[in-house]
Design an enzyme around this catalytic site. Structure first.
Site, PDB file in Angstrom:
ATOM      1  N   SER A 132       0.824  -1.220   0.000  1.00  8.48           N
ATOM      2  CA  SER A 132       0.000   0.000   0.000  1.00  8.48           C
ATOM      3  C   SER A 132       0.851   1.260   0.000  1.00  8.48           C
ATOM      4  O   SER A 132       1.946   1.295   0.578  1.00  8.48           O
ATOM      5  CB  SER A 132      -0.911   0.022   1.222  1.00  8.48           C
ATOM      6  OG  SER A 132      -1.673  -1.153   1.276  1.00  8.48           O
ATOM      7  N   GLU A 247      -3.427 -14.729   1.745  1.00  9.99           N
ATOM      8  CA  GLU A 247      -3.520 -13.753   2.824  1.00  9.99           C
ATOM      9  C   GLU A 247      -4.890 -13.790   3.498  1.00  9.99           C
ATOM     10  O   GLU A 247      -5.010 -13.484   4.666  1.00  9.99           O
ATOM     11  CB  GLU A 247      -3.259 -12.351   2.233  1.00  9.99           C
ATOM     12  CG  GLU A 247      -3.012 -11.261   3.244  1.00  9.99           C
ATOM     13  CD  GLU A 247      -2.740  -9.904   2.580  1.00  9.99           C
ATOM     14  OE1 GLU A 247      -2.884  -9.794   1.343  1.00  9.99           O
ATOM     15  OE2 GLU A 247      -2.398  -8.973   3.300  1.00  9.99           O
ATOM     16  N   ASN A 376     -13.474  -4.907   2.655  1.00  9.92           N
ATOM     17  CA  ASN A 376     -14.559  -5.844   2.336  1.00  9.92           C
ATOM     18  C   ASN A 376     -15.391  -5.384   1.143  1.00  9.92           C
ATOM     19  O   ASN A 376     -15.983  -6.220   0.440  1.00  9.92           O
ATOM     20  CB  ASN A 376     -15.425  -6.067   3.576  1.00  9.92           C
ATOM     21  CG  ASN A 376     -14.742  -6.999   4.563  1.00  9.92           C
ATOM     22  OD1 ASN A 376     -13.554  -7.335   4.392  1.00  9.92           O
ATOM     23  ND2 ASN A 376     -15.456  -7.432   5.578  1.00  9.92           N
ATOM     24  N   GLU A 377     -15.435  -4.060   0.901  1.00  2.43           N
ATOM     25  CA  GLU A 377     -16.153  -3.589  -0.303  1.00  2.43           C
ATOM     26  C   GLU A 377     -15.461  -4.164  -1.552  1.00  2.43           C
ATOM     27  O   GLU A 377     -16.119  -4.621  -2.490  1.00  2.43           O
ATOM     28  CB  GLU A 377     -16.159  -2.052  -0.384  1.00  2.43           C
ATOM     29  CG  GLU A 377     -17.058  -1.359   0.621  1.00  2.43           C
ATOM     30  CD  GLU A 377     -16.422  -1.214   1.995  1.00  2.43           C
ATOM     31  OE1 GLU A 377     -15.212  -1.510   2.150  1.00  2.43           O
ATOM     32  OE2 GLU A 377     -17.131  -0.794   2.934  1.00  2.43           O
TER      33      GLU A 377
END
Ligand SMILES: Cc1cc2nc3c(=O)[nH]c(=O)nc-3n(C[C@H](O)[C@H](O)[C@H](O)COP(=O)(O)OP(=O)(O)OC[C@H]3O[C@@H](n4cnc5c(N)ncnc54)[C@H](O)[C@@H]3O)c2cc1C
Length: 394
Positions: A132, A247, A376-377
């Site tokens: 990220s 993961e 989660n989206e």
């Protein structure tokens, strides 16, 4: 799949639980919640100690091929995660053992496997995940940190963020833009790098609970050997997708909740409110029963994932579905437990803290799994597009 265990699997499960139960006796009292490993020195030392103990038994290389020191099966790996989760034992590096190793086995060259797998199996090298960036999270492919090839090296410049445990890790696996002119998804390379390489600066991100388990990592002309890539140059996106599947399957988190449920039931049996044990309250009984059912469902999903992985049939959306289910269950659990505990549920470190502050910690940490590993989206998008074949929004 058959959800029953064979006699051999039962025997392995028993041994995993016995060893973890013994290790639990040596766990520092400060070890509460997942982040403690990265935050507190004695918890990190305990993690390293457990890693060595597991390495001696070959358990950090479960389901690997024998030529890399592997033992056991994919189901053993799940049963081992059950035991660690239930007893709250670290030692199986989430980044090295659980994510990178299975990815290397499927996607790396023989030379990379020979160099990097044995130190993971021996519990000697700990890893972090450098993906990220400040402007690239859900849409990771928009990342901006570059690794430009010069001779037999890549020179890395840019910044990563939210890197869990970068200040503890020996090595990191990252994705970097290696061809700024190429189109998205075909310009990224998956690279392994030593965190002690000159030019790397690690800065802690203070967390609301007072600790700093996550970091920002800055790269300023960092030279990395070009041989340290996994897969092909500019085709790192395929490796990202592969690793993401490993993961997200999450057995140890699920088993940690089983243990917490036992604690919650005990608390409800022992704690009286208005002269009655909480366990007599039909509303509480109902919600505890619901949680218990959902936990069994989560375990069944994790077993199914292991079965699919064993047969090399796991699709990205299977792991996404598991991740959504167990992370949201974790949130429901934490909210419910702190609800039941009332004001005491907010107490962290005193004799008044129910279950040594585990619910206070769980409440503060439960959103982590909902965001990290891809929110989660995004997981729901994956299920919609790749699983259900629904159209993408223009
Ligand atoms: C505790 C923690 C630990 C982490 N550890 C690591 C680590 O070790 N290594 C690492 O590389 N990263 C790590 N991360 C980063 C994590 O992977 C990202 O936070 C995550 O992918 C979301 O990215 P973002 O924070 O940039 O949010 P954004 O991508 O900016 O998303 C913001 C919101 O918009 C929503 N959204 C964005 N795009 C869409 C879309 N297309 N459809 C629907 N909704 C959308 C998201 O779901 C989210 O709710 C960690 C994060 C946390 C919180």
């Amino acid at each position: 799949m058959d959800f029953g265990l064979t006699e051999e699997q039962e025997a392995h499960r028993k041994e995993f639980f016995e060893v973890c139960k013994e290790l639990e006796k040596k766990r520092p009292p400060s070890f509460v919640g997942f982040e403690a490993v990265f935050e507190i020195d004695e918890c990190w030392e305990f993690h390293l100690h457990c890693a060595k103990e597991f390495a001696k038994k070959g358990w950090l290389a479960l389901a690997w091929p024998p030529e890399y020191g592997g033992t056991g099966t994919m189901m053993d790996r799940v049963l081992f995660a059950e035991a660690r989760g239930y007893h709250g034992i670290p030692g199986a590096d989430i980044f090295g053992v659980q994510m990178l190793a299975p990815t290397l086995l499927q996607a790396a060259s023989d030379a990379i496997k020979k160099e990097f797998l044995p130190p993971i199996a021996q519990g000697e090298v700990m890893w972090c995940e450098l993906w990220s960036e400040p402007n690239a999270g859900s849409d990771l492919a928009t990342l901006a940190t570059t690794a430009i090839k010069k001779g037999d090296e890549y020179v890395i410049n840019g910044q990563k963020t939210w890197t869990t445990g970068a200040h503890r890790a020996d090595w990191g696996f990252g994705v970097f833009k290696t061809d700024p002119a190429a189109r998205k998804h075909h310009n990224i390379t998956f690279i392994l790098l030593d965190m002690k390489t000159p030019g790397i600066t690690v800065r802690p991100i203070p967390y609301m609970n007072g600790g700093a388990p996550f970091d920002e990592v800055y790269f300023d002309d960092v030279h990395v050997p070009a041989k340290n890539i996994v897969g092909q140059e500019n085709e790192g996106w395929a490796v990202v997708n592969l690793l993401a599947g490993f993961e997200r399957s999450g057995m140890s988190e699920i088993m940690a909740m089983f243990r917490e449920l036992e604690g919650l039931v005990k608390y409800c049996n022992e704690t009286k409110r208005n002269g009655q044990p909480l366990a007599r309250d039909p509303l509480i009984r109902n919600r505890v029963a619901q949680l218990a059912c959902e936990l069994q469902a989560a375990r069944a999903i994790a077993y199914r994932i292991a079965d699919l992985q064993n047969r090399n049939e796991m699709a990205l959306m299977d792991a996404s579905a598991a991740k959504i289910f167990y992370s949201e269950l974790g949130e429901r659990f934490a909210f419910f437990a702190t609800d039941i505990a009332g004001p005491y549920g907010q107490v962290k470190t005193s004799r008044w803290a129910p279950m040594h502050g585990v619910w206070e910690k769980a409440f503060q940490e439960c959103f982590i799994t909902i965001i990290s590993m891809g929110t989660n989206e995004i997981q729901r998008n994956i299920i919609a597009w790749y699983g259900l074949g629904l159209p993408r929004m223009k």
